[in-house]
Design a protein around this motif. Structure first.
Motif, PDB file in Angstrom:
ATOM      1  N   SER A  15       0.829  -1.193   0.000  1.00 13.38           N
ATOM      2  CA  SER A  15       0.000   0.000   0.000  1.00 13.38           C
ATOM      3  C   SER A  15       0.865   1.245   0.000  1.00 13.38           C
ATOM      4  O   SER A  15       2.068   1.192   0.253  1.00 13.38           O
ATOM      5  CB  SER A  15      -0.896  -0.007   1.243  1.00 13.38           C
ATOM      6  OG  SER A  15      -0.112   0.139   2.405  1.00 13.38           O
ATOM      7  N   GLU A  20       1.324  -3.770   4.886  1.00 14.25           N
ATOM      8  CA  GLU A  20       0.673  -4.887   4.240  1.00 14.25           C
ATOM      9  C   GLU A  20      -0.497  -5.347   5.097  1.00 14.25           C
ATOM     10  O   GLU A  20      -0.386  -5.413   6.322  1.00 14.25           O
ATOM     11  CB  GLU A  20       1.655  -6.043   4.042  1.00 14.25           C
ATOM     12  CG  GLU A  20       2.652  -5.815   2.926  1.00 14.25           C
ATOM     13  CD  GLU A  20       3.325  -7.115   2.524  1.00 14.25           C
ATOM     14  OE1 GLU A  20       3.168  -8.102   3.264  1.00 14.25           O
ATOM     15  OE2 GLU A  20       3.986  -7.127   1.486  1.00 14.25           O
ATOM     16  N   PRO A  21      -1.624  -5.676   4.487  1.00 13.24           N
ATOM     17  CA  PRO A  21      -2.756  -6.181   5.260  1.00 13.24           C
ATOM     18  C   PRO A  21      -2.454  -7.562   5.815  1.00 13.24           C
ATOM     19  O   PRO A  21      -1.544  -8.256   5.356  1.00 13.24           O
ATOM     20  CB  PRO A  21      -3.890  -6.219   4.245  1.00 13.24           C
ATOM     21  CG  PRO A  21      -3.213  -6.306   2.919  1.00 13.24           C
ATOM     22  CD  PRO A  21      -1.921  -5.559   3.061  1.00 13.24           C
ATOM     23  N   VAL A  24      -5.709 -10.957   2.371  1.00  8.94           N
ATOM     24  CA  VAL A  24      -6.446 -10.418   1.233  1.00  8.94           C
ATOM     25  C   VAL A  24      -7.016 -11.582   0.435  1.00  8.94           C
ATOM     26  O   VAL A  24      -6.312 -12.562   0.174  1.00  8.94           O
ATOM     27  CB  VAL A  24      -5.547  -9.565   0.309  1.00  8.94           C
ATOM     28  CG1 VAL A  24      -6.346  -9.055  -0.889  1.00  8.94           C
ATOM     29  CG2 VAL A  24      -4.926  -8.407   1.062  1.00  8.94           C
ATOM     30  N   LEU A  38     -13.301  -4.127   3.936  1.00 11.53           N
ATOM     31  CA  LEU A  38     -12.255  -4.185   4.957  1.00 11.53           C
ATOM     32  C   LEU A  38     -12.865  -4.769   6.215  1.00 11.53           C
ATOM     33  O   LEU A  38     -13.789  -4.181   6.799  1.00 11.53           O
ATOM     34  CB  LEU A  38     -11.702  -2.785   5.237  1.00 11.53           C
ATOM     35  CG  LEU A  38     -11.033  -2.068   4.053  1.00 11.53           C
ATOM     36  CD1 LEU A  38     -10.689  -0.639   4.435  1.00 11.53           C
ATOM     37  CD2 LEU A  38      -9.782  -2.802   3.619  1.00 11.53           C
ATOM     38  N   VAL A  65     -10.359  -7.599   2.520  1.00  7.15           N
ATOM     39  CA  VAL A  65      -9.071  -7.278   3.126  1.00  7.15           C
ATOM     40  C   VAL A  65      -9.226  -7.232   4.641  1.00  7.15           C
ATOM     41  O   VAL A  65     -10.153  -6.594   5.148  1.00  7.15           O
ATOM     42  CB  VAL A  65      -8.546  -5.912   2.625  1.00  7.15           C
ATOM     43  CG1 VAL A  65      -7.215  -5.574   3.281  1.00  7.15           C
ATOM     44  CG2 VAL A  65      -8.434  -5.891   1.110  1.00  7.15           C
ATOM     45  N   PRO A  67      -7.276  -5.631   7.513  1.00  5.64           N
ATOM     46  CA  PRO A  67      -6.153  -4.718   7.714  1.00  5.64           C
ATOM     47  C   PRO A  67      -5.294  -5.122   8.913  1.00  5.64           C
ATOM     48  O   PRO A  67      -5.779  -5.729   9.869  1.00  5.64           O
ATOM     49  CB  PRO A  67      -6.833  -3.361   7.949  1.00  5.64           C
ATOM     50  CG  PRO A  67      -8.195  -3.707   8.434  1.00  5.64           C
ATOM     51  CD  PRO A  67      -8.572  -5.002   7.796  1.00  5.64           C
ATOM     52  N   PRO A  85      -6.249   2.439   6.094  1.00  5.49           N
ATOM     53  CA  PRO A  85      -6.620   1.323   5.208  1.00  5.49           C
ATOM     54  C   PRO A  85      -7.777   1.646   4.265  1.00  5.49           C
ATOM     55  O   PRO A  85      -7.781   1.186   3.119  1.00  5.49           O
ATOM     56  CB  PRO A  85      -6.997   0.211   6.197  1.00  5.49           C
ATOM     57  CG  PRO A  85      -6.190   0.503   7.413  1.00  5.49           C
ATOM     58  CD  PRO A  85      -6.141   1.998   7.496  1.00  5.49           C
TER      59      PRO A  85
END
Length: 281
Positions: A15, A20-21, A24, A38, A65, A67, A85
């Motif tokens: 991102s 990084e989440p 995903v 999210l 996603v 987060p 996010p």
């Protein structure tokens, strides 16, 4: 980070903020991304327990996603950044597609508390909890069995939780942090479409909790017949995911559009949702 796709499609780069989440789930390469959800897990949970839900929504074109933020309730609500996010999701999402902030259990409270600052296009609130732990919940063996039954009636998900070393048993014995509950109750949310999903047989938080929040937020309310606390991972998970997708489709076209599908009984009457709680229609 866990990345799952409906077919082998690489995730795009980090991102814009370099975070990084936690997980995903991407639609397949030949499927147009229709929106982004999210999702913030609740007490005792982690990103991996939502794999089934993430894959199902990804199959219908929605990116899911989780987060990488502190667990809901582990720090004061103001210490969790969900605005970042949401903004990052908008940067990578196709133009005009909605970005929805979702949560289950305490994750739902955190999503609601963060809504004004994060400014999502919609809120999905699942299993909104009461502020006091479920009666009799504990971290003993008997308490763990009770917790599994309170969370879900789905045998597959019970087996997943029982074998999951990253899942934290006994978490439902913990009271909801007062500052998180207060931040959610006082959240100045207006003009944001909201879907509340709740099990009609939830022993952790009664359906009255969901009805109260739905009334305050002018939200759409889905009560799952005989549903337990983890509505996204309960026996009716396919039907719940379908209801979520239907709501997301309405959100894409405009939150004030009428439902595209209306369920009626054989007599042509729309069922009274009170019947889901055992009340006569």
């Amino acid at each position: 980070m866990t990345t799952t796709t409906a077919s082998p499609v690489p995730l795009t780069g980090p991102s814009s903020a370099g975070r990084e989440p936690a997980a995903v789930w991407e639609p397949a390469a030949d499927i147009t991304v229709r929106g982004t959800v999210l999702l913030v897990p609740g007490r005792g949970e982690h990103a991996g327990v939502y794999g089934r839900f993430g894959r199902r929504l990804a199959f219908d074109g929605y990116r899911v996603v989780v987060p990488a933020v502190p667990a809901a309730g582990s720090v004061p609500p103001g210490g969790v950044d969900l605005a970042g996010p949401v903004a990052e999701a908008r940067e990578t999402a196709p133009p005009g597609t909605p970005v929805v902030l979702a949560g289950s259990d305490t994750g739902a409270l955190l999503a609601l508390a963060a809504a004004r600052q994060a400014a999502p296009d919609g809120l999905l609130l699942v299993g909104l909890p009461t502020t006091v732990a479920a009666p009799g919940a504990s971290d003993t063996a008997d308490g763990w069995t009770d917790e599994l039954g309170a969370r879900t009636s789905c045998p597959a998900h019970r087996g997943l939780l029982a074998a999951d070393p990253d899942f934290r048993p006994g978490a439902l014995a913990e009271d909801v942090p007062a500052d998180l509950a207060r931040a959610a109750e006082d959240a100045p949310v207006s003009g944001v479409p909201v879907l509340v999903v709740h099990g009609s047989a939830d022993p952790v938080s009664p359906p009255a909790t969901a009805r109260r929040f739905a009334g305050q937020l002018a939200a759409d309310l889905v009560l799952v017949a005989d549903g337990r606390h983890d509505a996204l991972n309960d026996a009716a998970h396919r039907s719940v995911a379908a209801a979520v997708v239907q709501w997301l489709e309405r959100l894409r076209g405009g939150p004030h559009l009428p439902a595209q599908i209306v369920t009626t009984d054989a007599g042509g009457r729309t069922p009274d949702p009170r019947a889901l709680e055992g009340n006569p229609a």
